[in-house]
Design a protein around this motif. Structure first.
Motif, PDB file in Angstrom:
ATOM      1  N   LEU A 268       0.717  -1.398   0.048  1.00 53.50           N
ATOM      2  CA  LEU A 268      -0.102  -0.048   0.037  1.00 53.50           C
ATOM      3  C   LEU A 268       0.785   1.291   0.062  1.00 53.50           C
ATOM      4  CD1 LEU A 268      -2.932  -0.920   2.220  1.00 53.50           C
ATOM      5  CD2 LEU A 268      -3.199  -0.394   0.154  1.00 53.50           C
ATOM      6  N   MET A 269       2.108   1.282   0.585  1.00 55.19           N
ATOM      7  CA  MET A 269       2.966   2.277   0.645  1.00 55.19           C
ATOM      8  C   MET A 269       4.011   2.475  -0.422  1.00 55.19           C
ATOM      9  SD  MET A 269       1.605   4.217   3.115  1.00 55.19           S
ATOM     10  CE  MET A 269       2.838   5.465   3.237  1.00 55.19           C
ATOM     11  N   LYS A 270       3.720   1.725  -1.606  1.00 53.76           N
ATOM     12  CA  LYS A 270       4.809   1.554  -2.443  1.00 53.76           C
ATOM     13  C   LYS A 270       4.115   1.875  -3.876  1.00 53.76           C
ATOM     14  CE  LYS A 270       7.640  -0.899   0.265  1.00 53.76           C
ATOM     15  NZ  LYS A 270       8.980  -0.057   0.514  1.00 53.76           N
ATOM     16  N   ARG A 271       4.761   2.681  -4.596  1.00 53.58           N
ATOM     17  CA  ARG A 271       4.276   3.275  -5.901  1.00 53.58           C
ATOM     18  C   ARG A 271       2.980   3.956  -5.781  1.00 53.58           C
ATOM     19  NH1 ARG A 271       4.909  -2.674  -9.278  1.00 53.58           N
ATOM     20  NH2 ARG A 271       6.930  -2.911  -8.772  1.00 53.58           N
ATOM     21  N   ARG A 272       2.860   4.693  -4.727  1.00 53.48           N
ATOM     22  CA  ARG A 272       1.688   5.312  -4.365  1.00 53.48           C
ATOM     23  C   ARG A 272       1.370   6.722  -5.384  1.00 53.48           C
ATOM     24  NH1 ARG A 272      -2.013   4.152  -0.218  1.00 53.48           N
ATOM     25  NH2 ARG A 272      -3.343   5.675  -1.572  1.00 53.48           N
ATOM     26  N   LEU A 273       0.115   6.899  -5.436  1.00 58.27           N
ATOM     27  CA  LEU A 273      -0.239   8.158  -6.062  1.00 58.27           C
ATOM     28  C   LEU A 273      -0.844   9.137  -4.961  1.00 58.27           C
ATOM     29  CD1 LEU A 273      -2.426   6.912  -9.037  1.00 58.27           C
ATOM     30  CD2 LEU A 273       0.065   7.840  -9.157  1.00 58.27           C
ATOM     31  N   ASP A 274      -0.035  10.122  -4.704  1.00 60.40           N
ATOM     32  CA  ASP A 274      -0.346  11.019  -3.571  1.00 60.40           C
ATOM     33  C   ASP A 274      -0.677  12.660  -3.873  1.00 60.40           C
ATOM     34  OD1 ASP A 274       2.142  11.825  -4.107  1.00 60.40           O
ATOM     35  OD2 ASP A 274       3.029  11.271  -2.000  1.00 60.40           O
ATOM     36  N   THR A 275      -0.848  12.838  -5.355  1.00 61.71           N
ATOM     37  CA  THR A 275      -1.209  14.323  -5.742  1.00 61.71           C
ATOM     38  C   THR A 275      -1.724  13.997  -7.050  1.00 61.71           C
ATOM     39  OG1 THR A 275      -0.271  16.457  -6.040  1.00 61.71           O
ATOM     40  CG2 THR A 275       1.007  14.479  -6.905  1.00 61.71           C
ATOM     41  N   PRO A 276      -2.394  14.923  -7.413  1.00 65.84           N
ATOM     42  CA  PRO A 276      -3.234  14.934  -8.805  1.00 65.84           C
ATOM     43  C   PRO A 276      -2.145  15.240  -9.743  1.00 65.84           C
ATOM     44  CG  PRO A 276      -4.486  16.314  -7.308  1.00 65.84           C
ATOM     45  CD  PRO A 276      -3.306  16.117  -6.510  1.00 65.84           C
ATOM     46  N   TRP A 277      -2.330  14.709 -10.975  1.00 67.73           N
ATOM     47  CA  TRP A 277      -1.448  14.799 -12.180  1.00 67.73           C
ATOM     48  C   TRP A 277      -2.145  15.203 -13.446  1.00 67.73           C
ATOM     49  CZ3 TRP A 277       4.160  13.909 -12.064  1.00 67.73           C
ATOM     50  CH2 TRP A 277       4.389  13.221 -10.910  1.00 67.73           C
ATOM     51  N   VAL A 278      -1.561  16.185 -14.249  1.00 67.37           N
ATOM     52  CA  VAL A 278      -2.170  16.262 -15.589  1.00 67.37           C
ATOM     53  C   VAL A 278      -1.262  16.251 -16.587  1.00 67.37           C
ATOM     54  CG1 VAL A 278      -3.519  18.430 -16.810  1.00 67.37           C
ATOM     55  CG2 VAL A 278      -3.904  17.961 -14.260  1.00 67.37           C
ATOM     56  N   ARG A 279      -1.691  15.766 -17.771  1.00 69.02           N
ATOM     57  CA  ARG A 279      -0.840  15.311 -19.047  1.00 69.02           C
ATOM     58  C   ARG A 279      -0.687  16.717 -19.723  1.00 69.02           C
ATOM     59  NH1 ARG A 279       1.297  10.875 -20.664  1.00 69.02           N
ATOM     60  NH2 ARG A 279       0.101   9.818 -19.766  1.00 69.02           N
ATOM     61  N   LYS A 280       0.317  17.339 -19.872  1.00 65.36           N
ATOM     62  CA  LYS A 280       0.687  18.458 -20.612  1.00 65.36           C
ATOM     63  C   LYS A 280       1.886  18.526 -21.513  1.00 65.36           C
ATOM     64  CE  LYS A 280      -1.031  21.641 -16.733  1.00 65.36           C
ATOM     65  NZ  LYS A 280      -0.630  22.544 -15.697  1.00 65.36           N
ATOM     66  N   ASP A 281       1.597  18.927 -22.886  1.00 67.98           N
ATOM     67  CA  ASP A 281       2.337  18.462 -23.887  1.00 67.98           C
ATOM     68  C   ASP A 281       3.072  16.761 -23.997  1.00 67.98           C
ATOM     69  OD1 ASP A 281       2.268  21.227 -24.596  1.00 67.98           O
ATOM     70  OD2 ASP A 281       3.822  21.886 -22.986  1.00 67.98           O
ATOM     71  N   GLY A 282       2.113  16.179 -23.623  1.00 66.50           N
ATOM     72  CA  GLY A 282       2.407  14.706 -23.662  1.00 66.50           C
ATOM     73  C   GLY A 282       3.152  14.017 -22.575  1.00 66.50           C
ATOM     74  N   ARG A 283       3.357  15.024 -21.563  1.00 65.21           N
ATOM     75  CA  ARG A 283       3.992  14.569 -19.977  1.00 65.21           C
ATOM     76  C   ARG A 283       3.134  14.941 -18.914  1.00 65.21           C
ATOM     77  NH1 ARG A 283       9.421  13.977 -20.321  1.00 65.21           N
ATOM     78  NH2 ARG A 283       9.526  14.304 -18.211  1.00 65.21           N
ATOM     79  N   LEU A 284       2.995  13.858 -18.031  1.00 63.49           N
ATOM     80  CA  LEU A 284       2.299  13.999 -16.957  1.00 63.49           C
ATOM     81  C   LEU A 284       2.877  15.067 -15.778  1.00 63.49           C
ATOM     82  CD1 LEU A 284       0.844  10.445 -16.099  1.00 63.49           C
ATOM     83  CD2 LEU A 284      -0.546  12.392 -16.606  1.00 63.49           C
TER      84      LEU A 284
END
Length: 686
Positions: A268-284
């Motif tokens: 559960l504490m590995k590879r976690r998403l802890d903030t929003p991400w938005v893809r801009k110019d092909g990159r998150l």
């Protein structure tokens, strides 16, 4: 029924009961090390000695002594007290004084009973015996000098797990417990021997030296690594879950859990998403919640309701799926799908709840006398259901037939081939066995339903069950063996769409779909999605997050209170053990906030209001912890034809079935060591 007295208390016990059981009925505590309620009687620790009259003038082992009429049992007589002190003195002769550094400290039966029943000092002056450590794999840590030869681990491996890999070598003082050739224990239930060990000989290798039991906050939860709904306890310190232990529930998991339930949540504490991400110019790129919501609003602009869809993952609670369904409803869409494996079940295939439940029930299954498995591998798809089948074979003499690729299920199986053709032309031996059976059970696996002819297979299996007399007043011998914790709950609330996930992905590929919510969905083919605006709501950076245009970090199953419905239809609730990391939020709260941004506010502002909304439409989902009601009036119709393609099982790697398990280092080690999957340990940098 024999009547006897225990310390002056008269008790009546069932025929065949032991003196130890009679003492427990009388409310007397009897110390024991080798005796366990769910294992065969060994009678080799002698700690349960009591004085029995009439009988020889010596203490007797109560676990192996049958209760009889007229017995007088004394559990606290001077003879009994002296005998127990002597036994304890012998048990401690070679036991090292490891308590300060032993992981069993604070939860050790030997500690407790030495305090309550021991002498307080030792008369032994000779050198102590030492035993070399044994290797039992990534899960079990051994300190075999502490072993008292209770043989609980040996009996569990043989009787419950069905993998006879743990045994004794040597005799007398030289006896040692070990695995066969000191290889890793390959059972998917091997971690249970850690709970069974009454001393510190077998402890948890991942938990070693992590914490003491009094440091941990304990929360009751539900295992979501499969669809059994095993009752577990999360032990956490601070923001992290350090271990998972089983809770006793005789109707579901007895007191066992699978190794994936025990160690999967360590990811559960590995590879976690802890903030929003938005893809801009092909990159998150990292973003704020408002920026992420704004990007979603822009991505949905101009899309009509039938151009928006959602796919739910296998670990979701009912509340999360209802919130997603409600949000799509405000957007004019009914394209929501929980069958991410493409299973042809529920929804348009049959509105009858009994068509997708495990109607036989988990506990009653062990009383079946003939069992047919269709495209199911219960050992990997539902290990605790497999233990019930094994019990039916061992104790009830049940015959098991199976259609599918041959695998080791830990009990004798009569294999009928690997294609569904046998359902059209039922073999004579199977037909005769089902006709003569008093309690037949036909079980359809998830892999059998995730095919183009899955609906036809289900209909054929149901027809066979009906012809075999599987539906009676006291028996419902037909069921589906699910492998996803969210599946039955999703089907209950109608989280399905016409054509299923295949229709959604097809529309995505041909441009008819404009936006897709991947709600914890990581097991789908993301190839057809390049031209679709994708929103991923989840807690791990797995496959769904890799292709997303916007990522919204959510709480995991252990970080929120949620409702889950197991394969037999039992409604259970799991508590919040820890808080989600960083900016992650509970799914329903994310969707409620997003609905505000979209100008389509959902009609609930807290978790209780959401549950009230669920109870209002699906009343049975408010009946928590009640026995599931099997459906005996099941109606399934399908005009499709059964194909010739061989069955394939839904679980190909037991240890890597979901994002949390894949993130667990312990599960990676198990896959590498036990299954020989060397790639399981590969990281991106490698």
């Amino acid at each position: 029924m024999p009547k006897l007295t225990v310390d002056g208390i008269e008790v009546e016990v069932p025929a065949g009961a032991t003196v130890l059981q009679a003492c427990e009925i009388a409310g007397k505590e009897i110390p024991r090390f080798c005796y366990h309620e769910r294992l065969s009687i060994a009678g080799n620790c002698r700690m349960c000695l009591v004085e029995v009259k009439p009988g020889p003038p010596k203490p007797q082992a109560s676990c192996a002594l049958p209760a009889a009429d007229g017995q007088e049992v004394l559990t606290a007589s001077p003879m009994t007290k002296k005998a127990r002190e002597g036994v304890m003195e012998f048990l401690l002769i070679n036991h090292p004084l490891d308590c300060p550094i032993c992981d069993q400290g604070g939860e050790c039966d030997l500690q407790d009973q030495a305090l309550n029943y021991g002498r307080g000092r030792s008369r032994y002056q000779e050198n102590k015996r030492a035993v070399t450590e044994k290797y039992m794999g990534p899960i079990i840590k051994t300190v075999m000098t502490r072993c008292i030869h209770c043989t609980r681990c040996v009996r569990f491996a043989e009787e419950v797990a069905g993998v006879e890999e743990i045994g004794a070598i040597g005799r007398g003082e030289n006896m040692q417990i070990t695995t066969y050739l000191e290889k890793a224990a390959t059972s998917e239930l091997s971690g249970n021997v850690i709970d069974l060990c009454p001393v510190g000989a077998l402890t948890s290798k991942p938990y070693a030296f992590e914490a003491r039991p009094w440091e941990l906050v304990k929360t009751n939860g539900i295992d979501v690594m499969d669809a059994v709904g095993a009752n577990v306890r999360y032990d956490a310190r601070g923001p992290q879950i350090l271990r998972v232990l089983p809770r006793v529930n005789d109707d579901v998991n007895e007191e066992w859990i699978s190794d994936k339930a025990r160690y999967g949540p360590l990811g559960l504490m590995k590879r976690r998403l802890d903030t929003p991400w938005v893809r801009k110019d092909g990159r998150l790129q990292k973003a704020s919640w408002n920026e992420a919501f704004g990007a979603i609003k822009a991505g949905l602009a101009g899309a009509s309701g039938d151009q928006i869809a959602a796919i739910a993952g296998d670990l979701l609670d009912v509340e999360s799926m209802v919130a997603m369904k409600d949000l799509l409803g405000t957007l004019g869409s009914s394209r929501h799908e929980c069958r991410q494996d493409g299973a042809q079940i529920g929804g348009e295939f049959s509105a009858d709840r009994g068509s997708y439940l495990f109607n036989t029930g988990i506990a009653p299954l062990e009383t079946a006398d003939v069992i047919l498995l269709i495209g199911a591998n219960p050992r990997w798809e539902a290990p605790l259901v497999n233990t019930r089948i094994r019990k039916a074979v061992r104790k009830g003499g049940a015959r098991v037939f199976a259609i599918g690729p041959e695998v080791d299920l830990t009990y004798a199986v009569e294999w009928l081939g690997d294609t569904p053709a046998k359902l059209g032309r039922v073999p004579k031996e199977l037909s005769e066995a089902l006709s003569a059976a008093e309690r037949p059970a036909i079980i359809v696996g998830a892999g059998a339903l995730a095919r183009a002819d899955g609906g036809a297979i289900l209909a054929k299996a149901h027809g066979l069950a009906a012809r075999s007399g599987a539906f009676r007043d006291d028996w419902a011998g037909f069921g589906v063996l699910h492998d996803a914790a969210a599946r039955v709950g999703g089907l209950d609330i109608g989280f399905t769409a016409e054509g299923g996930v295949d229709a959604i992905l097809s529309d995505a590929e041909n441009g008819a779909l404009k936006a897709l919510f991947l709600h914890g969905a990581d097991e789908i083919d993301t190839g057809p999605l390049p031209g679709v605006f994708k929103v991923y709501i989840g807690h791990h950076g797995d496959q769904g997050a890799h292709v997303a245009d916007v990522i919204l970090p959510s709480a995991s199953f252990a970080e929120k209170s949620g409702t889950y419905v197991n394969m037999e239809g039992r409604v259970q609730r799991s508590g919040r053990a820890v808080f989600p990391p960083g900016d992650a939020r509970e799914d329903w709260a994310i969707l409620r906030a997003l609905s505000d941004m979209l100008g389509k506010a959902l009609p609930y502002n807290d978790h209780d209001a959401l549950r009230a909304r669920i109870a209002g439409e699906w009343a049975h989902l408010a009946d928590v912890d009640l026995p599931a009601t099997p459906s005996r009036d099941v109606k399934i119709t399908s005009d499709g034809k059964i194909g010739d393609a061989p069955f394939s099982y839904s679980v190909g790697n037991f240890y890597m079935t979901n994002p949390v398990a894949r993130a667990s280092e312990v599960m990676q080690d198990c896959a590498a060591v036990i299954l020989g999957d060397g790639d399981a340990l590969q990281e991106a940098a490698e």
